[in-house]
Design a protein around this motif. Structure first.
Motif, PDB file in Angstrom:
ATOM      1  N   PRO A   1       0.832  -1.199   0.000  1.00 16.08           N
ATOM      2  CA  PRO A   1       0.000   0.000   0.000  1.00 16.08           C
ATOM      3  C   PRO A   1       0.869   1.253   0.000  1.00 16.08           C
ATOM      4  CG  PRO A   1      -0.154  -1.158   2.119  1.00 16.08           C
ATOM      5  CD  PRO A   1       0.885  -1.851   1.314  1.00 16.08           C
ATOM      6  N   ARG A   2       0.239   2.412  -0.226  1.00 19.23           N
ATOM      7  CA  ARG A   2       0.990   3.674  -0.181  1.00 19.23           C
ATOM      8  C   ARG A   2       1.506   3.962   1.236  1.00 19.23           C
ATOM      9  NH1 ARG A   2      -3.746   7.044  -3.033  1.00 19.23           N
ATOM     10  NH2 ARG A   2      -4.909   5.200  -2.411  1.00 19.23           N
ATOM     11  N   GLY A   3       2.363   4.983   1.329  1.00 18.41           N
ATOM     12  CA  GLY A   3       2.887   5.383   2.646  1.00 18.41           C
ATOM     13  C   GLY A   3       1.838   6.157   3.441  1.00 18.41           C
ATOM     14  N   TRP A   4       2.108   6.344   4.741  1.00 21.93           N
ATOM     15  CA  TRP A   4       1.153   7.010   5.634  1.00 21.93           C
ATOM     16  C   TRP A   4       0.836   8.438   5.206  1.00 21.93           C
ATOM     17  CZ3 TRP A   4      -1.699   4.156   8.376  1.00 21.93           C
ATOM     18  CH2 TRP A   4      -1.216   3.058   9.101  1.00 21.93           C
ATOM     19  N   HIS A   5       1.735   9.095   4.490  1.00 24.64           N
ATOM     20  CA  HIS A   5       1.589  10.526   4.234  1.00 24.64           C
ATOM     21  C   HIS A   5       0.620  10.844   3.100  1.00 24.64           C
ATOM     22  CE1 HIS A   5       4.597   8.925   1.540  1.00 24.64           C
ATOM     23  NE2 HIS A   5       4.366   9.932   0.725  1.00 24.64           N
ATOM     24  N   LEU A   6       0.261   9.856   2.270  1.00 23.66           N
ATOM     25  CA  LEU A   6      -0.500  10.162   1.050  1.00 23.66           C
ATOM     26  C   LEU A   6      -2.009  10.062   1.264  1.00 23.66           C
ATOM     27  CD1 LEU A   6       1.695   8.397  -1.633  1.00 23.66           C
ATOM     28  CD2 LEU A   6       1.266  10.841  -1.463  1.00 23.66           C
ATOM     29  N   PRO A   7      -2.744  11.104   0.885  1.00 24.92           N
ATOM     30  CA  PRO A   7      -4.206  11.037   0.995  1.00 24.92           C
ATOM     31  C   PRO A   7      -4.810  10.354  -0.230  1.00 24.92           C
ATOM     32  CG  PRO A   7      -3.569  13.179   0.157  1.00 24.92           C
ATOM     33  CD  PRO A   7      -2.284  12.404   0.350  1.00 24.92           C
ATOM     34  N   GLU A   8      -6.041   9.875  -0.081  1.00 21.50           N
ATOM     35  CA  GLU A   8      -6.804   9.434  -1.245  1.00 21.50           C
ATOM     36  C   GLU A   8      -7.908  10.469  -1.461  1.00 21.50           C
ATOM     37  OE1 GLU A   8      -6.544   7.348  -3.831  1.00 21.50           O
ATOM     38  OE2 GLU A   8      -8.194   8.681  -4.316  1.00 21.50           O
ATOM     39  N   ALA A   9      -7.640  11.372  -2.413  1.00 23.18           N
ATOM     40  CA  ALA A   9      -8.508  12.548  -2.558  1.00 23.18           C
ATOM     41  C   ALA A   9      -9.831  12.230  -3.236  1.00 23.18           C
ATOM     42  CB  ALA A   9      -7.769  13.629  -3.336  1.00 23.18           C
ATOM     43  N   HIS A  10      -9.987  11.016  -3.742  1.00 22.79           N
ATOM     44  CA  HIS A  10     -11.264  10.677  -4.390  1.00 22.79           C
ATOM     45  C   HIS A  10     -12.253  10.044  -3.418  1.00 22.79           C
ATOM     46  CE1 HIS A  10      -8.192  10.764  -7.575  1.00 22.79           C
ATOM     47  NE2 HIS A  10      -9.143  11.384  -8.240  1.00 22.79           N
TER      48      HIS A  10
ATOM     49  N   LEU B   1      12.422  22.657   1.342  1.00 19.76           N
ATOM     50  CA  LEU B   1      12.250  21.383   0.611  1.00 19.76           C
ATOM     51  C   LEU B   1      10.863  20.786   0.855  1.00 19.76           C
ATOM     52  CD1 LEU B   1      13.778  19.200  -1.090  1.00 19.76           C
ATOM     53  CD2 LEU B   1      14.305  18.067   1.075  1.00 19.76           C
ATOM     54  N   ASP B   2      10.175  20.413  -0.234  1.00 19.14           N
ATOM     55  CA  ASP B   2       8.911  19.681  -0.096  1.00 19.14           C
ATOM     56  C   ASP B   2       9.203  18.276   0.422  1.00 19.14           C
ATOM     57  OD1 ASP B   2       6.961  21.513  -0.948  1.00 19.14           O
ATOM     58  OD2 ASP B   2       7.498  21.194  -3.030  1.00 19.14           O
ATOM     59  N   ASP B   3       8.291  17.757   1.243  1.00 19.09           N
ATOM     60  CA  ASP B   3       8.542  16.427   1.824  1.00 19.09           C
ATOM     61  C   ASP B   3       8.566  15.328   0.764  1.00 19.09           C
ATOM     62  OD1 ASP B   3       8.819  17.374   4.348  1.00 19.09           O
ATOM     63  OD2 ASP B   3       6.762  16.940   4.989  1.00 19.09           O
ATOM     64  N   PHE B   4       7.621  15.392  -0.178  1.00 16.10           N
ATOM     65  CA  PHE B   4       7.542  14.341  -1.197  1.00 16.10           C
ATOM     66  C   PHE B   4       7.177  14.930  -2.553  1.00 16.10           C
ATOM     67  CE2 PHE B   4       6.695  12.041   2.742  1.00 16.10           C
ATOM     68  CZ  PHE B   4       7.546  10.950   2.614  1.00 16.10           C
ATOM     69  N   LEU B   5       7.887  14.496  -3.561  1.00 17.59           N
ATOM     70  CA  LEU B   5       7.599  14.880  -4.945  1.00 17.59           C
ATOM     71  C   LEU B   5       6.161  14.526  -5.323  1.00 17.59           C
ATOM     72  CD1 LEU B   5       8.797  15.533  -7.861  1.00 17.59           C
ATOM     73  CD2 LEU B   5       9.440  13.149  -7.977  1.00 17.59           C
ATOM     74  N   THR B   6       5.757  13.324  -4.948  1.00 18.45           N
ATOM     75  CA  THR B   6       4.458  12.825  -5.399  1.00 18.45           C
ATOM     76  C   THR B   6       3.306  13.478  -4.639  1.00 18.45           C
ATOM     77  OG1 THR B   6       4.791  10.965  -3.926  1.00 18.45           O
ATOM     78  CG2 THR B   6       5.231  10.590  -6.250  1.00 18.45           C
ATOM     79  N   LEU B   7       3.587  13.984  -3.443  1.00 21.09           N
ATOM     80  CA  LEU B   7       2.532  14.650  -2.679  1.00 21.09           C
ATOM     81  C   LEU B   7       2.192  15.971  -3.363  1.00 21.09           C
ATOM     82  CD1 LEU B   7       0.828  14.349  -0.153  1.00 21.09           C
ATOM     83  CD2 LEU B   7       2.653  15.388   1.169  1.00 21.09           C
ATOM     84  N   ASP B   8       3.224  16.698  -3.774  1.00 24.78           N
ATOM     85  CA  ASP B   8       3.030  17.967  -4.455  1.00 24.78           C
ATOM     86  C   ASP B   8       2.383  17.733  -5.834  1.00 24.78           C
ATOM     87  OD1 ASP B   8       3.291  20.720  -4.730  1.00 24.78           O
ATOM     88  OD2 ASP B   8       5.110  20.496  -5.926  1.00 24.78           O
ATOM     89  N   ALA B   9       2.847  16.705  -6.527  1.00 22.81           N
ATOM     90  CA  ALA B   9       2.361  16.448  -7.889  1.00 22.81           C
ATOM     91  C   ALA B   9       0.961  15.827  -7.900  1.00 22.81           C
ATOM     92  CB  ALA B   9       3.339  15.524  -8.615  1.00 22.81           C
ATOM     93  N   TYR B  10       0.551  15.287  -6.754  1.00 17.36           N
ATOM     94  CA  TYR B  10      -0.712  14.535  -6.693  1.00 17.36           C
ATOM     95  C   TYR B  10      -1.919  15.351  -7.175  1.00 17.36           C
ATOM     96  CZ  TYR B  10      -4.462  11.654  -4.672  1.00 17.36           C
ATOM     97  OH  TYR B  10      -5.588  10.888  -4.486  1.00 17.36           O
ATOM     98  N   ASN B  11      -1.950  16.653  -6.799  1.00 16.37           N
ATOM     99  CA  ASN B  11      -3.092  17.493  -7.203  1.00 16.37           C
ATOM    100  C   ASN B  11      -3.315  17.473  -8.709  1.00 16.37           C
ATOM    101  OD1 ASN B  11      -3.745  18.281  -4.673  1.00 16.37           O
ATOM    102  ND2 ASN B  11      -2.278  19.983  -4.665  1.00 16.37           N
ATOM    103  N   ASN B  12      -2.244  17.254  -9.460  1.00 18.30           N
ATOM    104  CA  ASN B  12      -2.357  17.242 -10.923  1.00 18.30           C
ATOM    105  C   ASN B  12      -3.025  15.991 -11.470  1.00 18.30           C
ATOM    106  OD1 ASN B  12      -0.543  19.657 -11.973  1.00 18.30           O
ATOM    107  ND2 ASN B  12       0.376  18.773 -10.137  1.00 18.30           N
TER     108      ASN B  12
END
Ligand SMILES: CC(=O)SCCNC(=O)CCNC(=O)[C@H](O)C(C)(C)COP(=O)(O)OP(=O)(O)OC[C@H]1O[C@@H](n2cnc3c(N)ncnc32)[C@H](O)[C@@H]1OP(=O)(O)O
Ligand SMILES: O=CC(=O)O
Ligand SMILES: [Mg+2]
Length: 550
Positions: A166-175, A527-538
């Motif tokens: 599964p994903r890491g603890w930091h990532l939300p599921e925005a859907h 520094l942003d914590d995670f590349l994918t967290l910032d990019a996720y909105n896209n």
């Protein structure tokens, strides 16, 4: 049409009749119960991560916690390893795509780690199709018809054992919103997979155990405790024995290397070992030391397992796992087969053999392969060097590694920085992000596997060099990295990418968006914590439909 959701749940992703068989009211209730029970624990754990970051940014160093010395020095072991997963000599990994799942399960590897994490771009479509695919794989009904080649894929009689990451603890599921907040990504991944598959999995694969998981990116044992509680909650709900679910934790953050005993202790009823997630570990080294200008990394290609801090980490992991009676898994070599150049292919295979030989001789019980074409070579090395046993848990104690101290684990990597290092980080980072934004989470670039973890190294290394005006000391030119230089590099590398992929693909792809995101992240003051967290909105795509409450 809408999803039939329990009270408090709002699904904002596209409706699809296939997805609705995964997002059933009962499955969503299971995920919702997990979310409600654990959300405050998760928030607290994330708050602790922020506090630790502040300590490191103010000059502090990660280290062993005196308060848990009794765990490190205590004589305890984890629950015995289930027979079903005693032999893990080679594990293949890959995203939860339909064809790849079939290929991976048929690959001859002992384990397949199906990935919702580093190898997957977590779009709604990818995630939901991933769950459909895994359900069909576990029930063994999965097939795939490659129309272009008119080839039908189905499972062999004998298949690899399935682990899910599964994903890491930091990532939300925005859907998926629960009580007005985005759900926690990993609870969605775990919950949906467990709900639909635990019974079939235990019958078909686990010999009474399972399902099996890989757990990524933890920084502290308190995060392991949350997972342990999630597992116990799921076991009670399913009415299966405590200790049925088993998980291997990736040690892939620098703080976590000082917590290996503690993490195993928290998960001692549910553990099947630790794994050296070497790529995220390098990323985490830079991230942890983002406030320490005396710890600049050399070129990414020079930070291999031969560096003292990397070797120490792998040795201590082996010692710790074997002392506690569980597997010490090796990591991923980034090379992949090179089809159009036999000599280069041979050289890549040689590098992989060397890496795997180091792992097996050090005492690892198995390793990772990124591609089915690498499995025979990896399997040979492990089989030929492990004496008639499915693992080395009881034969390679690595007592010598118990002498390793904090300085060994923190020692700065040696090597030089070059303009080519800066260029490579830039063109790989941009191309990876461009792929990720269009749905591909793992890609071949310049004959290497690139995924979220390797891309993170490119990003944070550029950021670190820019932030501290690092001297490119390997070129003999004495150039210092600054915004002007980086701007020119980005422009030239974008032109090179366009030449390499062709004008048409460049225009249709998301290279410009990726370039904006990547350069923004490399040049941001903090520094942003995670590349994918910032990019996720896209990649979040809302479909406003009313969820029906029947
Ligand atoms: C740092 C970490 O976290 S590592 C773990 C996460 N990363 C990964 O899991 C990466 C997994 N690997 C991959 O995604 C792929 O191998 C890539 C992207 C690196 C290379 O992919 P490609 O260039 O498409 O591979 P290639 O064209 O050689 O594939 C040949 C065949 O092997 C299959 N294949 C390649 N990699 C895999 C895999 N990991 N699992 C299953 N099948 C695979 C392809 O599906 C293809 O099958 P086909 O002949 O039936 O069509
Ligand atoms: O997940 C594995 C890594 O190396 O990162
Ligand atoms: Mg990783």
């Amino acid at each position: 049409m809408g999803y039939d959701v329990p009270e408090g749940v709002d699904i904002r992703g596209r409706y699809d009749p296939e997805f609705s068989k995964i997002l059933t009211r009962n499955a969503l209730q299971f995920v919702t119960d997990l979310q409600r029970e654990f959300r405050n624990h998760i928030k607290y754990a994330m708050e602790c991560r922020r506090e630790a970051k502040m300590r490191y940014n103010n000059g502090g160093l990660p280290g062993f916690d005196p308060a848990t010395k009794y765990i490190r020095e205590g004589e305890w072991v984890c629950a015995p390893v289930p027979q079903a997963v005693a032999d893990r000599r080679v594990e293949i990994t890959g995203p939860v795509e339909r064809k790849m799942i079939i290929n991976a399960l048929n690959s001859g590897a002992k384990v397949f780690m199906a990935d919702f994490e580093d190898a997957l771009s977590p779009s709604w479509e990818n995630l939901m199709k991933g769950h459909v695919n895994l359900r069909d794989a576990v029930s063994r009904t999965i097939t795939f018809h490659d129309q272009a080649r008119n080839k039908v894929y189905k499972l062999n009689d004998e298949t690899a054992k399935l682990f899910v990451r599964p994903r890491g603890w930091h990532l939300p599921e925005a859907h998926i919103f629960i009580d007005g907040e985005p759900a926690t990504g990993c609870l969605v991944d775990f919950g949906l997979y467990f709900f639909h598959n635990y019974a079939n999995f235990r019958k078909a694969q686990g010999q009474g155990f399972g399902p099996f998981f890989y757990l990524p990116k933890m920084e502290h044992s308190r995060e392991g405790r949350i997972w342990n509680n999630v597992f116990e909650r799921a076991e009670r709900w399913a009415g299966i024995e405590k200790g049925s679910i088993r998980a291997t934790v990736l040690i892939e953050t620098l703080p976590a290397v000082f917590q290996m005993n503690e993490i195993l202790y928290e998960l001692r009823d549910h553990s099947v070992g630790l794994n050296c997630g070497r790529w995220d570990y390098i990323f985490s080294y830079v991230k942890t030391f983002q406030g320490h200008p005396d710890r600049l990394l050399p070129d990414r290609v020079q930070v291999g397992m031969a560096q003292h801090f990397m070797r120490s980490y792998s040795d201590l992991l082996i010692h710790t796992c074997h002392k506690r009676g569980v597997h010490a898994m090796g990591g991923m070599a980034a090379q992949i087969p090179i089809r159009d150049d036999p000599a280069a292919n041979q050289a890549a295979l040689e590098l992989i053999r060397k890496d795997k030989l180091r792992e097996v001789k050090a005492g690892h019980d198995g390793t990772w392969a990124a591609h089915p074409g690498l499995i025979p070579a990896c399997m040979d090395v492990f089989t030929n060097n492990m004496v008639n046993a499915p693992n080395q848990i009881h034969s390679m104690k690595r007592q010598d590694a118990s002498e390793l101290i904090e300085e060994d684990l923190l020692q700065s990597p040696r090597g030089v920085r070059t303009m080519e290092g800066l260029r490579l980080n830039t063109r790989v980072g941009i191309q990876y992000l461009a792929a990720w934004l269009t749905g591909a989470g793992s890609v071949p670039l310049y004959n290497l596997m690139e995924d979220a973890a390797t891309a993170e190294i490119s990003r944070v290394q550029n950021w670190q060099w820019l932030k501290y005006g690092a001297e490119l000391n390997g070129d003999g030119l004495g150039v210092k990295v600054n915004l002007d230089l980086f701007g020119r590099v980005v422009e030239e590398e974008m032109a090179r990418i366009e030449r390499e992929v062709g004008k048409e693909k460049f225009k249709k792809g998301m290279y410009k968006e990726a370039c904006n995101l990547f350069t923004g992240q490399c040049t941001t003051p903090v520094l942003d914590d995670f590349l994918t967290l910032d990019a996720y909105n896209n990649i979040v795509m809302y479909h406003r439909i009313e969820s029906s409450r029947l």
